[in-house]
Write an enzyme that holds these catalytic residues in place. Structure first.
Site, PDB file in Angstrom:
ATOM      1  N   ASP A 136       0.865  -1.187   0.000  1.00  0.00           N
ATOM      2  CA  ASP A 136       0.000   0.000   0.000  1.00  0.00           C
ATOM      3  C   ASP A 136       0.900   1.237   0.000  1.00  0.00           C
ATOM      4  O   ASP A 136       1.481   1.593   1.032  1.00  0.00           O
ATOM      5  CB  ASP A 136      -0.904   0.008   1.238  1.00  0.00           C
ATOM      6  CG  ASP A 136      -1.970  -1.085   1.185  1.00  0.00           C
ATOM      7  OD1 ASP A 136      -1.783  -2.068   0.442  1.00  0.00           O
ATOM      8  OD2 ASP A 136      -2.986  -0.941   1.886  1.00  0.00           O
ATOM      9  N   LYS A 199      -7.002   3.362  -3.260  1.00  0.00           N
ATOM     10  CA  LYS A 199      -7.402   3.331  -1.846  1.00  0.00           C
ATOM     11  C   LYS A 199      -7.627   4.756  -1.357  1.00  0.00           C
ATOM     12  O   LYS A 199      -6.863   5.664  -1.694  1.00  0.00           O
ATOM     13  CB  LYS A 199      -6.296   2.639  -1.035  1.00  0.00           C
ATOM     14  CG  LYS A 199      -6.509   2.587   0.462  1.00  0.00           C
ATOM     15  CD  LYS A 199      -5.353   1.831   1.118  1.00  0.00           C
ATOM     16  CE  LYS A 199      -5.378   1.920   2.642  1.00  0.00           C
ATOM     17  NZ  LYS A 199      -4.242   1.197   3.257  1.00  0.00           N
ATOM     18  N   LYS A 235     -10.341   0.172  -2.428  1.00  0.00           N
ATOM     19  CA  LYS A 235     -10.233  -0.058  -0.990  1.00  0.00           C
ATOM     20  C   LYS A 235     -10.526   1.225  -0.213  1.00  0.00           C
ATOM     21  O   LYS A 235      -9.722   2.150  -0.219  1.00  0.00           O
ATOM     22  CB  LYS A 235      -8.823  -0.555  -0.639  1.00  0.00           C
ATOM     23  CG  LYS A 235      -8.606  -0.786   0.870  1.00  0.00           C
ATOM     24  CD  LYS A 235      -7.203  -1.313   1.149  1.00  0.00           C
ATOM     25  CE  LYS A 235      -6.921  -1.425   2.640  1.00  0.00           C
ATOM     26  NZ  LYS A 235      -5.561  -1.944   2.921  1.00  0.00           N
TER      27      LYS A 235
END
Length: 299
Positions: A136, A199, A235
């Site tokens: 991430d 995300k 996400k």
């Protein structure tokens, strides 16, 4: 591309007003939500023991009696992933051995992303070397705020190459991007540069995942698919704490992208406390009674 804020807010308001999920269906949707959770610990007091306990929870997210009551014995219910800092990746990989649960690691100067580029790339390499299956990354918000889209593309592309075989989720930190138009453009550029997921947040901003921001990002995923034929995941992370929240996001994904985005290969929640409330709601479904929150500890 520009985004109409009032139209976005009207669309989000329609989700809660027109869609309800009750009883057996609610329990089934909550089981699916568990499968899409990136069970996360990103705290300064993380220890190997804490990470090991979190991994044990990821392997067995519901108490055995609840699993049996739902008829899921032998199903192999587990969370979508466990997300930790790079220093804890090795511990998590060992604790999750043979479970099929991937380990995700934040990297690239999380959460601000204001460290030198080479150091950020080295951090990715370290996490991958420790066994992380997913990375991430955080983007440089300054590129978005100044409209320097080529610089953002080049940065994310370099990070994508550093990830190698690991999946890469691009964290936009939407609470710091100021406008929904910026959110859309940052999502699109990140996908063009090779992000496997976009995300919302690090969870450390003043404003994290919200449904209006998520709608804009989900629409960007849909547009990118239409433009290129390439599939990207989504996400939301930060501030998603209740089972009701989880169902709202699942409804959004179902209506905007379809059933394929209700599975962990294309949809994840970044959460640390969400699982506890989902377990509590499932216990109510099974027994008709609400338990106290401390009966469903995370670690």
């Amino acid at each position: 591309m520009t985004v109409n804020l009032s139209a976005t807010e009207r669309r989000i308001a329609s989700l809660a007003g027109r869609r309800t999920v009750k009883k057996d269906w609610q329990a089934a949707w909550l089981i699916r939500a568990i499968e899409c959770i990136d069970l996360t610990t990103l705290a300064g007091d993380d220890t190997p023991g804490k990470v090991e306990r979190l991994c044990a929870k990821a392997r067995n997210p519901l108490r055995a009696d609840l699993v049996e009551a739902l008829g899921l014995s032998g199903y192999g219910l587990k969370t979508g992933a466990v997300c930790v800092y790079p220093m804890m990746v090795g511990t998590a990989v060992k604790a999750l051995e043979d479970s099929g649960i991937p380990v995700a690691s934040v990297a690239t100067g999380f959460p601000a992303g204001l460290t030198p580029m080479q150091q950020r790339l080295d951090e990715i390499a370290y996490a991958v070397g420790e066994g992380a299956h997913e990375i991430d990354i955080v983007i440089s918000r300054r590129h978005v705020l100044t409209g320097n889209w080529e610089a953002l593309y080049d940065e994310v592309r370099a990070m994508r190459e550093a990830c190698g075989e690991a999946h890469m989720k691009a964290i936009l930190a939407t609470g710091e991007l100021k406008t929904l138009s910026n959110v859309y453009k940052a999502s699109m550029v990140s996908m063009m540069a090779g992000a496997d997921f976009v995300k919302t947040s690090t969870g450390m901003e003043a404003v994290n995942a919200t449904l209006p921001v998520s709608l804009v990002m989900v629409r960007s995923v849909r547009d990118y698919l239409d433009f290129t034929g390439q599939v990207c995941g989504f996400k939301p992370a930060g501030g998603i704490r209740t089972a009701k929240d989880a169902i709202a996001w699942l409804v959004l994904m179902k209506e905007e992208l379809g059933g394929a985005w209700l599975k962990p290969d294309l949809f994840r929640f970044g959460a640390s406390s969400l699982l506890g409330d989902i377990e509590r709601q499932i216990e109510h479904y099974v027994t008709g009674r609400y338990s106290s929150s401390d009966r469903h500890g995370m670690a």
